[in-house]
Design an enzyme around this catalytic site. Sequence first.
Site, short mmCIF file in Angstrom:
data_model
loop_
_atom_site.label_atom_id
_atom_site.label_comp_id
_atom_site.label_asym_id
_atom_site.label_seq_id
_atom_site.Cartn_x
_atom_site.Cartn_y
_atom_site.Cartn_z
N GLU A 160 40.54 40.49 23.66
CA GLU A 160 40.48 39.19 24.33
C GLU A 160 39.69 38.13 23.55
O GLU A 160 38.80 37.48 24.10
CB GLU A 160 39.90 39.37 25.75
CG GLU A 160 40.74 40.34 26.57
CD GLU A 160 40.14 40.68 27.94
OE1 GLU A 160 39.14 40.07 28.32
OE2 GLU A 160 40.70 41.57 28.61
N GLU A 265 47.86 47.63 29.62
CA GLU A 265 47.10 47.63 30.88
C GLU A 265 47.99 47.21 32.05
O GLU A 265 47.59 46.41 32.91
CB GLU A 265 45.90 46.68 30.77
CG GLU A 265 44.99 46.98 29.59
CD GLU A 265 43.71 46.15 29.55
OE1 GLU A 265 43.37 45.48 30.55
OE2 GLU A 265 43.04 46.16 28.50
O1 G3I Z 1 28.39 49.95 35.90
C1 G3I Z 1 28.20 49.61 37.27
C2 G3I Z 1 27.57 50.74 37.95
O2 G3I Z 1 26.29 50.95 37.42
C3 G3I Z 1 27.51 50.42 39.44
O3 G3I Z 1 27.03 51.55 40.10
C4 G3I Z 1 28.90 50.08 39.97
C5 G3I Z 1 28.87 49.70 41.44
O4 G3I Z 1 29.58 48.53 41.69
O5 G3I Z 1 29.39 49.00 39.25
C6 G3I Z 1 29.54 49.35 37.90
O6 G3I Z 1 30.15 48.36 37.16
C7 G3I Z 1 31.52 48.12 37.40
C8 G3I Z 1 32.34 48.62 36.21
O7 G3I Z 1 33.66 48.21 36.36
C9 G3I Z 1 32.29 50.13 36.05
O8 G3I Z 1 32.83 50.75 37.15
C10 G3I Z 1 31.66 46.62 37.56
O9 G3I Z 1 31.05 46.22 38.76
C11 G3I Z 1 33.10 46.23 37.56
O10 G3I Z 1 33.19 44.81 37.50
C12 G3I Z 1 33.78 46.83 36.34
O11 G3I Z 1 35.12 46.40 36.37
C13 G3I Z 1 35.89 46.73 35.24
C14 G3I Z 1 36.25 45.45 34.50
O12 G3I Z 1 37.11 45.76 33.40
C15 G3I Z 1 35.00 44.73 34.00
O13 G3I Z 1 35.16 44.01 32.88
C16 G3I Z 1 37.17 47.40 35.72
O14 G3I Z 1 36.82 48.67 36.28
C17 G3I Z 1 38.14 47.59 34.57
O15 G3I Z 1 39.39 47.99 35.08
C18 G3I Z 1 38.34 46.28 33.84
O16 G3I Z 1 39.19 46.50 32.75
C19 G3I Z 1 39.55 45.34 31.98
C20 G3I Z 1 39.82 45.82 30.57
O17 G3I Z 1 38.72 46.52 30.07
C21 G3I Z 1 40.15 44.63 29.65
N1 G3I Z 1 41.23 43.84 30.18
C22 G3I Z 1 41.09 43.41 31.56
C23 G3I Z 1 40.82 44.63 32.45
C24 G3I Z 1 40.82 44.26 33.88
O18 G3I Z 1 39.72 43.41 34.13
#
Ligand code: G3I
Length: 377
Positions: A160, A265
């Site tokens: 990205e 994705e």
């Molecule tokens: O790490 C914390 C953890 O410590 C905490 O306990 C938990 C409780 O809410 O949250 C955890 O963080 C979350 C993380 O995923 C790991 O599960 C974040 O809140 C959450 O925002 C994060 O979301 C991820 C997102 O990327 C963040 O950038 C999604 O799961 C994941 O599917 C998404 O993937 C991205 C690709 O990498 C790149 N392209 C877009 C795609 C969709 O956003």
Amino acid sequence: MKTQTAVKSAVLVGFMAIGLAMPAQTPTSLKHAYQGCFLVGAALNASQFTGATPRNFALITTQFNSISPENVLKWEVVHPKPETYDFSLADKYVEFGQTNHMFVIGHNLVWHAQTPKWVFEDEKGNPLSREALLKRMRDHIHTVVGRYKGRINGWDVVNEALNEDGTLRQSPWMKIIGDDYIEKAFEYAHEADPKAELYYNDYSLENEAKRKGALDLVKKLKAKGVPINGVGLQDHVHMDWPTADQIDNTISEFGKLGMNVMITELDIDVLPQATPSQTADVSLNIAADPKLNPYPNGLPESVQQQLANRYADLFAAYAKHCGLVTRVTLWGVTDADSWKNDWPVKGRTNYPLLFDRGAQPKPAFKAVIQAAPRKTS
Ligand code: G3I
């Protein structure tokens, strides 16, 4: 190292009775249906590959021949502090893929999100110099890619890097290092594992301005001899965007530059759009509103069918480019796992994948199987 082609031919033909009425000769697994065309993958979260009884284990191993790590290989997870690497989850992810003979993807090395703030700062909290950040990037890439050399088959090296208008995003990487941070990342990854496939990965590349930016970027990298093998179209798509023509043109244009193309994705948003553009910008957080969450108790049959048709059309568009498109990866396994339930509005009930909340195949699953090119024997 396995190439995608080698994996394709080595894939075990998996048939599974999963309750759908299909003719006897119709394959009942995604990976078998598209064998010889492209790999079919899924992004996994930690609960799916850790522990004695990984969730949906049989479903994952029967349906998919490639896996991507939804979060466990991102910088904030593997390298949370300057001197601390934590590979506990990443090791299990890679082991799961190897044990099940899958094409294992690394996601990702250089991104502006899920990268701790310290990465860009010195010990006093001041911005790092270009040289210091390049060194930090190189150390990270060598440590992570080096650990899985020969076991992770392909890496999303830079994720990205582009804005919607096709210009380079002013990320901390860009601001501190300059636009050559992209080529440096690829060079470091290649040094660390010369046989791994290396990709540029982004969303909305079907839109003309952003696609042009990505094509120019790839041309520039190729002209400089940078080791890049492919481009990932994330394809977090909607029911009406992108069109089959946009997909077709995008795949063809990257193909003309000698790139492999992967759909990295894939998911389809069936809920009302909460944002004006087709973004997947993870920083968005829009206020909850019942109007934006119309199906909390289940998807109406008519929408279920529209979703199935949309999935069939997308896979037909990808399969038109068998071989040039080397992999199609869904971003999750079941609707329960999807990030789309919490983005860009938290707490919605979305239905973006091929398996429902009970891990049962949806009509879209059957539609995807039926959209596969027929093999002539
Ligand atoms: O790490 C914390 C953890 O410590 C905490 O306990 C938990 C409780 O809410 O949250 C955890 O963080 C979350 C993380 O995923 C790991 O599960 C974040 O809140 C959450 O925002 C994060 O979301 C991820 C997102 O990327 C963040 O950038 C999604 O799961 C994941 O599917 C998404 O993937 C991205 C690709 O990498 C790149 N392209 C877009 C795609 C969709 O956003």
